[in-house]
Scaffold this motif. Structure first.
Motif, PDB file in Angstrom:
ATOM      1  N   ARG A 104      -3.583   6.661 -11.929  1.00  0.00           N
ATOM      2  CA  ARG A 104      -4.009   6.014 -10.522  1.00  0.00           C
ATOM      3  C   ARG A 104      -4.979   5.063 -10.914  1.00  0.00           C
ATOM      4  O   ARG A 104      -5.838   4.842 -11.900  1.00  0.00           O
ATOM      5  CB  ARG A 104      -4.700   7.073  -9.759  1.00  0.00           C
ATOM      6  CG  ARG A 104      -6.127   7.939 -10.014  1.00  0.00           C
ATOM      7  CD  ARG A 104      -5.845   9.084 -10.740  1.00  0.00           C
ATOM      8  NE  ARG A 104      -7.191   9.511 -11.384  1.00  0.00           N
ATOM      9  CZ  ARG A 104      -8.087  10.338 -10.884  1.00  0.00           C
ATOM     10  NH1 ARG A 104      -7.669  10.580  -9.520  1.00  0.00           N
ATOM     11  NH2 ARG A 104      -9.113  10.727 -11.254  1.00  0.00           N
ATOM     12  N   GLY A 105      -5.472   4.068  -9.772  1.00  0.00           N
ATOM     13  CA  GLY A 105      -6.503   3.264 -10.132  1.00  0.00           C
ATOM     14  C   GLY A 105      -5.921   1.683 -10.393  1.00  0.00           C
ATOM     15  O   GLY A 105      -4.761   1.769 -11.180  1.00  0.00           O
ATOM     16  N   ALA A 106      -6.569   0.710 -10.192  1.00  0.00           N
ATOM     17  CA  ALA A 106      -6.179  -0.601 -10.590  1.00  0.00           C
ATOM     18  C   ALA A 106      -4.952  -1.178 -10.043  1.00  0.00           C
ATOM     19  O   ALA A 106      -4.384  -1.843 -10.695  1.00  0.00           O
ATOM     20  CB  ALA A 106      -6.205  -0.908 -12.191  1.00  0.00           C
ATOM     21  N   GLU A 107      -4.719  -0.755  -8.745  1.00  0.00           N
ATOM     22  CA  GLU A 107      -3.399  -1.131  -8.086  1.00  0.00           C
ATOM     23  C   GLU A 107      -3.767  -2.596  -7.674  1.00  0.00           C
ATOM     24  O   GLU A 107      -4.720  -3.006  -7.847  1.00  0.00           O
ATOM     25  CB  GLU A 107      -3.207  -0.361  -7.159  1.00  0.00           C
ATOM     26  CG  GLU A 107      -2.424   0.993  -7.384  1.00  0.00           C
ATOM     27  CD  GLU A 107      -3.389   2.039  -7.493  1.00  0.00           C
ATOM     28  OE1 GLU A 107      -4.915   1.615  -7.189  1.00  0.00           O
ATOM     29  OE2 GLU A 107      -3.176   3.265  -7.640  1.00  0.00           O
ATOM     30  N   SER A 108      -2.677  -3.166  -7.256  1.00  0.00           N
ATOM     31  CA  SER A 108      -2.532  -4.662  -6.971  1.00  0.00           C
ATOM     32  C   SER A 108      -3.514  -4.782  -5.815  1.00  0.00           C
ATOM     33  O   SER A 108      -3.794  -3.864  -4.885  1.00  0.00           O
ATOM     34  CB  SER A 108      -1.302  -4.973  -6.336  1.00  0.00           C
ATOM     35  OG  SER A 108      -1.090  -6.220  -6.024  1.00  0.00           O
TER      36      SER A 108
ATOM     37  N   ALA B  72      -6.868  -5.378  -5.689  1.00  0.00           N
ATOM     38  CA  ALA B  72      -8.077  -5.586  -5.585  1.00  0.00           C
ATOM     39  C   ALA B  72      -8.951  -6.456  -6.238  1.00  0.00           C
ATOM     40  O   ALA B  72     -10.268  -6.540  -6.318  1.00  0.00           O
ATOM     41  CB  ALA B  72      -8.521  -4.065  -6.678  1.00  0.00           C
TER      42      ALA B  72
ATOM     43  N   GLU C  18     -10.807  -0.149 -13.051  1.00  0.00           N
ATOM     44  CA  GLU C  18     -11.037   1.074 -11.935  1.00  0.00           C
ATOM     45  C   GLU C  18     -11.345   2.317 -12.619  1.00  0.00           C
ATOM     46  O   GLU C  18     -10.454   2.722 -13.248  1.00  0.00           O
ATOM     47  CB  GLU C  18     -10.026   1.151 -10.777  1.00  0.00           C
ATOM     48  CG  GLU C  18     -10.550   1.952  -9.714  1.00  0.00           C
ATOM     49  CD  GLU C  18      -9.911   1.870  -8.323  1.00  0.00           C
ATOM     50  OE1 GLU C  18     -10.213   1.935  -7.315  1.00  0.00           O
ATOM     51  OE2 GLU C  18      -8.390   1.781  -8.490  1.00  0.00           O
TER      52      GLU C  18
ATOM     53  N   LYS D 280       0.707  -1.216   0.061  1.00  0.00           N
ATOM     54  CA  LYS D 280      -0.006   0.106   0.210  1.00  0.00           C
ATOM     55  C   LYS D 280       1.055   1.265  -0.184  1.00  0.00           C
ATOM     56  O   LYS D 280       0.729   2.041  -0.627  1.00  0.00           O
ATOM     57  CB  LYS D 280      -0.770   0.208   1.388  1.00  0.00           C
ATOM     58  CG  LYS D 280      -1.800   1.111   1.180  1.00  0.00           C
ATOM     59  CD  LYS D 280      -2.737   1.186   2.705  1.00  0.00           C
ATOM     60  CE  LYS D 280      -3.573   2.540   2.703  1.00  0.00           C
ATOM     61  NZ  LYS D 280      -4.094   2.559   3.951  1.00  0.00           N
TER      62      LYS D 280
ATOM     63  N   ARG E  65      -2.206  -8.729 -14.006  1.00  0.00           N
ATOM     64  CA  ARG E  65      -1.111  -8.929 -13.326  1.00  0.00           C
ATOM     65  C   ARG E  65      -1.061 -10.645 -13.153  1.00  0.00           C
ATOM     66  O   ARG E  65      -2.251 -11.123 -13.164  1.00  0.00           O
ATOM     67  CB  ARG E  65      -0.724  -8.425 -12.115  1.00  0.00           C
ATOM     68  CG  ARG E  65      -2.114  -8.222 -11.115  1.00  0.00           C
ATOM     69  CD  ARG E  65      -1.779  -7.479 -10.010  1.00  0.00           C
ATOM     70  NE  ARG E  65      -1.509  -6.093 -10.148  1.00  0.00           N
ATOM     71  CZ  ARG E  65      -2.470  -5.247 -10.073  1.00  0.00           C
ATOM     72  NH1 ARG E  65      -3.795  -5.744 -10.012  1.00  0.00           N
ATOM     73  NH2 ARG E  65      -2.288  -4.174 -10.298  1.00  0.00           N
TER      74      ARG E  65
ATOM     75  N   ARG F 178     -14.400   6.250  -6.581  1.00  0.00           N
ATOM     76  CA  ARG F 178     -13.681   4.862  -7.144  1.00  0.00           C
ATOM     77  C   ARG F 178     -14.769   3.718  -7.356  1.00  0.00           C
ATOM     78  O   ARG F 178     -15.099   3.436  -6.303  1.00  0.00           O
ATOM     79  CB  ARG F 178     -12.534   4.558  -6.499  1.00  0.00           C
ATOM     80  CG  ARG F 178     -11.391   5.561  -6.304  1.00  0.00           C
ATOM     81  CD  ARG F 178      -9.967   5.116  -5.306  1.00  0.00           C
ATOM     82  NE  ARG F 178      -9.020   6.026  -5.678  1.00  0.00           N
ATOM     83  CZ  ARG F 178      -7.912   5.747  -6.182  1.00  0.00           C
ATOM     84  NH1 ARG F 178      -7.664   4.566  -6.877  1.00  0.00           N
ATOM     85  NH2 ARG F 178      -6.787   6.479  -6.196  1.00  0.00           N
TER      86      ARG F 178
ATOM     87  N   ARG G 190      -0.392  -2.163 -16.731  1.00  0.00           N
ATOM     88  CA  ARG G 190      -1.301  -1.281 -16.619  1.00  0.00           C
ATOM     89  C   ARG G 190      -1.442  -0.159 -17.690  1.00  0.00           C
ATOM     90  O   ARG G 190      -0.421   0.391 -17.996  1.00  0.00           O
ATOM     91  CB  ARG G 190      -1.251  -0.630 -15.191  1.00  0.00           C
ATOM     92  CG  ARG G 190      -2.626   0.262 -14.993  1.00  0.00           C
ATOM     93  CD  ARG G 190      -2.535   0.910 -13.410  1.00  0.00           C
ATOM     94  NE  ARG G 190      -1.489   1.674 -13.189  1.00  0.00           N
ATOM     95  CZ  ARG G 190      -1.197   2.642 -12.443  1.00  0.00           C
ATOM     96  NH1 ARG G 190      -2.281   2.921 -11.479  1.00  0.00           N
ATOM     97  NH2 ARG G 190      -0.202   3.447 -12.133  1.00  0.00           N
TER      98      ARG G 190
END
Lengths: 75, 408
Positions: free
Chosen positions: A62-66, A68, B200, A49, B248, B180, B264
């Motif tokens: 930003r967004g779609a980070e690990s 989710a 997202e 995080k 991923r 979001r 991404r």
């Protein structure tokens, strides 16, 4: 728009999983390797995080980070 | 009376948000009600993290603690505490004519994960405070395993309500709201291969600017061609919509090691497109040790209303966005590359009866930023470059993380 497309793909997956000919091909007892901690997408949540925060503060993306997507349910 | 009125307004607003969340919760519950199969609560553990960032004249350090404890295999509570101690003399600070400043940000959070039948529900609340910014965030996620536990579907919604303030200006107080929406699918492909796809969308509304930053514009041109510049506050649109999709994957090699790959793609309503790719190699050795090597590459183009040097006061950068202007380096075209390594050690010693495992990991990353159209204005301010023709800015940053995880 992107979410609608993603939802369509997922509904397609659901439809596919309803086909009787398509059965789960990796049985629960075959998931020992996937349950190994080295196969976790991010094994240290606080640390992952923080790194996401480092990038998001300095990049426009930003967004779609690990994290989710949830786990694999293989414990 | 005014205070009571404000409190009533806040209470009504919170109730409204709670009602919205309850509706969303019900819809998502209905969506997953027809599905079945097992989910697993997160592991009971405490993470103590020390983090340090050093680059571009900015130093940020601080501790972070995340505690998680489950009960009866159906519910798990978490609490987190995070501190950023900032000491900054960045190029943005120097070119604004300011000197080194220090500040502190504190973030606290609580969360609950609930396993209902075979569905996982997660609720997280957090609040962040610093002397010129306040943020409150509510996040809800639901996930479900299906197709013989080979697939996991998840939905999520996060809402942030922020207040932007400005030091030395008590009258400045602006709101910003972020929403979001995300959806994800994790799929087991083989006994050794798993893939995760996440999309997202993020919607920002309100005051999105950094209130301290300004653009530069050509104020006058002398006969010899030399220029003088003026400053004008930045002006961003009051909305920003963005979409990101990431894929991923983890793959276990023939020996006990794994490869993680990630890509991404991102685009937003300000004309920015970006993508990043990351590769990691995880290799345990000698039963207690582990090593990880990683490399990441990121690039983006500039926002429609970005310019390093505006041609005149109130200049237009684009016909459709003539009233907006930015010179944030985060809005410029640039790329950054990261190289990182992690060394981990798992202690055998069970120093307390309830402790199952203790792991110490040290992460180090070097991030190299290279800007394509953001010039190092500070060099001309100190007389080391010609104004308006400075070299493009670049800097390296080191990021250190020391993570002690105790599982029980």
């Amino acid at each position: 728009m992107l979410l609608k497309r993603a939802l369509s793909i997922i509904i397609f997956f659901f439809a596919l999983s309803g086909c009787k000919s398509l059965q789960p091909w990796v049985k629960p007892h075959q998931r020992g390797i996937l349950a190994d901690s080295i196969m976790a997408f991010d094994v240290d949540p606080a640390s992952a995080k923080y790194m996401n925060h480092v990038y998001e503060a300095r990049e426009a993306a930003r967004g779609a980070e690990s994290g989710a997507g949830g786990g694999c349910g293989c414990n | 009376m005014v205070v009571i009125s404000r409190r009533l307004e806040t209470t009504c607003y919170c109730l409204f948000k709670f009602t919205q969340l309850t509706k969303l919760f019900s819809i998502l519950l209905l969506l997953v009600a027809g599905l079945s199969h097992a989910a697993v609560l997160p592991e009971d553990r405490t993470d103590m993290l020390y983090h340090a960032y050093d680059g571009g004249g900015v130093e940020i350090t601080g501790p972070s603690v995340l505690v998680r404890k489950g009960f009866k295999d159906t519910i798990s509570f978490s609490a987190s505490y995070y501190v950023d101690k900032v000491s900054s003399a960045s190029i943005d600070v120097l070119t604004a004519g300011s000197t080194l400043y220090t500040e502190e940000r504190t973030e606290t959070g609580v969360g609950v994960d609930y396993l209902y039948n075979k569905t996982m529900l997660k609720l997280n609340l957090s609040t962040s405070t610093e002397n010129d910014y306040e943020a409150e965030t509510v996040s809800f996620n639901v996930s479900q395993d299906f197709f013989g536990d080979m697939s996991t579907l998840s939905f999520g919604y996060t809402q942030g309500d922020d207040v932007v303030m400005q030091n030395n200006n008590d009258t400045f107080r602006e709101d910003k709201q972020t929403k979001r929406y995300r959806i994800g699918l994790t799929q087991v492909l083989t006994r050794k291969w798993i893939v995760n796809v996440v999309a997202e969308s993020v919607i920002d509304q309100g005051f999105i600017n950094n209130p301290y930053r300004s653009v530069r514009y050509i104020d006058s041109v002398a006969n010899d061609g030399s220029i003088t510049v003026g400053r004008q506050p930045e002006h961003y649109p009051s909305t920003r919509n963005s979409d990101a999709v990431a894929i991923r994957s983890m793959y276990r090699l023939p020996y006990r090691a794994a490869i993680r790959a990630e890509y991404r793609y991102f685009s937003d309503s300000w004309g920015i497109k970006a993508d990043n790719f990351e590769l990691r190699y995880i290799h345990p050795f000698k039963s207690n040790w582990s090593l990880e090597f990683r490399a990441r590459a990121y690039s983006q183009n500039e926002a429609d209303f970005f310019s390093d040097m505006f041609e005149y006061f109130d200049a237009e950068t684009d016909d459709s966005r003539k009233e907006f202007r930015a010179r944030d380096k985060e809005m410029s075209a640039f790329s950054d590359n990261t190289l990182g390594i992690t060394v981990g050690y798992e202690f055998d010693d069970k120093y307390l009866p309830f402790v199952e495992k203790t792991t110490l990991k040290i992460y180090w990353d070097r991030i190299m930023f290279d800007y394509d159209n953001f010039r190092n204005w500070n060099l001309s301010i100190i007389g080391e470059a010609e104004l308006g023709n400075e070299p493009f800015y670049s800097f390296d940053a080191d990021v250190l993380r020391i993570n002690l995880a105790i599982s029980y």
